[in-house]
Write an enzyme that holds these catalytic residues in place. Structure first.
Site, PDB file in Angstrom:
ATOM      1  CD  GLU A 286      -2.545   1.604   0.254  1.00 11.21           C
ATOM      2  OE1 GLU A 286      -2.556   2.818  -0.161  1.00 11.21           O
ATOM      3  OE2 GLU A 286      -3.326   0.670  -0.509  1.00 11.21           O
ATOM      4  CG  ASP A 347      -9.852  -3.267  -4.265  1.00 11.76           C
ATOM      5  OD1 ASP A 347     -10.245  -2.704  -5.209  1.00 11.76           O
ATOM      6  OD2 ASP A 347     -10.343  -3.265  -3.294  1.00 11.76           O
ATOM      7  CB  CYS A 374     -14.511   0.596  -8.170  1.00 10.49           C
ATOM      8  SG  CYS A 374     -13.197   1.719  -8.572  1.00 10.49           S
TER       9      CYS A 374
END
Length: 416
Positions: A286, A347, A374
């Site tokens: 991350e 993701d 998304c």
């Protein structure tokens, strides 16, 4: 090519053929391709051309001459001005069908994928009042608080939002009272809020909390999903539809288990905690430092010591990991299969994965890849590269995380 304004005399009668990625309706008239906002399939409309880009005209509705059977009356008084919910004119069944077709269209047209597996879409249990995270725009000059109007940076002043969970609606109302009383800082541009199990985290764009209420916390809130507890704050990314999260996590991870797993763009560790319960070694990447710290805390609070969170740019980490793999193979003079990764989960944000990220995944050659997206368009773009690199699509499923909008979450499982 830059878009250009059109004359207000450019008015046409059209029939909407279908809904395209991006949520606009497709129509044709006078030899033009026309994209119509806030339309429904089979609508017969009188539309005005607002702007032209290349061979495509973008239009707004002047009059609904014959409504589609899929059209409903939008309940929100801000519909048409607020840019937030662009599917309220569609019945919920029509929204779900349109999202499935949007995904199929992107996979075929952008991804070049011919054999798309059959898939369905998991409906939301709540079509309204589901949104547990929000960003409210603030115009300190005109004292407006709400969301941007469609295709502009003008703030639509919103007193009640039909998609907010009740806790955030109450926080919006408290914030609006402060607007009316002139108590908010004039240099604030927006406010972010997230609802926890009991608390609300609310900060402006400078990280300041404008409201001090019982139970509120600018530092962090706790959110429990399927028995797992996550700490985060208003500045953290977290899925907004909490009702569907257990189904999403279950489909992403399913019965996956093994020795090693990698997670890219792990955020605060929504999937990381469950991965660490299924794999012996988990490495999560991350690039946002605050999110990475929350992910580390959430793993520690779950008493999971077999997962490491690396605070680094994902593409940079993959470059180093690939170089390390090459060196290890050279030293051991062994086959790459001996160092295979069992499972890789990514993701990424709406923009999708960088080309360097896809290249890094292909170099690592994990046995299985799960892509959570998304945005169907960037998903299709990235899947095309993964398929070209030797991966095949095993299964996919959509989740309606964003009812009343054209947005949709898609999960794809692949093997090499």
């Amino acid at each position: 090519m830059n878009s250009s304004p059109a004359s207000h005399t450019d008015v046409f009668e059209v029939i909407v053929e279908r809904i395209l990625p991006g949520g606009l309706g497709l129509a044709h008239a006078d030899g033009r391709t026309i994209m119509v906002a806030l339309s429904a399939p089979s609508d017969r409309l009188r539309v005005r051309i607002d702007r032209v880009k290349g061979n495509v005209a973008f239009a707004s509705i002047v009059e609904v001459l014959e409504p589609s059977t899929q059209r409903v009356e939008p309940p929100c008084p801000y519909f048409g001005r607020c840019g937030g919910c662009d599917f309220q004119q569609l019945s919920y069944e029509a929204q779900l069908a349109a999202k499935v077709e949007i995904i199929r269209d992107c996979l075929r047209r952008i991804g070049g994928i011919g054999n798309i597996p059959d898939f369905n879409i998991a409906p939301a249990s709540n079509e309204w009042h589901y949104r547990a995270r929000a960003q409210w725009q603030y115009d300190s000059v005109r004292r407006r608080l709400g969301y941007f109007e469609a295709n502009s940076h003008r703030v639509c002043d919103v007193a009640e939002c039909a998609v907010l969970v009740p806790e955030l609606q109450a926080e919006l109302e408290r914030l609006r009272r402060q607007v009316n009383e002139g108590e908010l800082a004039d240099d604030a541009r927006y406010f972010r809020a997230i609802a926890g199990d009991e608390e609300i985290s609310l900060v402006d764009d400078r990280g300041r909390s404008p409201i001090v209420t019982v139970g509120s916390s600018i530092e962090r809130v706790t959110r429990t999903i399927s028995g797992e507890r996550y700490q985060l704050n208003a500045q953290s990314f977290f899925q907004t539809n909490l009702d569907l999260l257990p189904q999403l996590i279950e489909y992403v991870l399913g019965d996956t288990r093994g020795e090693s797993a990698i997670e890219l763009y792990c955020g605060v560790g929504l999937f990381t905690v469950s991965l660490a319960r299924r794999f012996k070694i988990v490495t999560a990447i991350e690039d946002d430092a605050a999110a990475a710290r929350f992910a580390q805390k959430n793993l520690a609070n779950a008493d999971l010591a077999n997962a490491a969170v690396v605070n680094r740019d994902v593409a940079d980490w993959l470059d180093l990991e690939s170089a390390g793999l090459d060196a290890a193979l050279d030293r051991a003079n062994t086959d790459a299969r001996a160092l295979e990764i069992d499972f890789l989960l990514l993701d990424p944000p709406r923009t999708g994965a960088e080309s360097r990220v896809i290249s890094g995944i292909l170099k690592l050659k994990p046995k299985r890849v799960c892509y959570v997206s998304c945005d169907p368009a960037t998903l299709a773009r990235d899947l095309k590269k993964l398929v070209a690199g030797g991966y095949s699509i095993d299964s996919l499923r959509a989740f309606d995380m964003f009812p009343q909008t054209h947005h949709v979450e898609t999960v794809v499982h692949m093997t090499c």
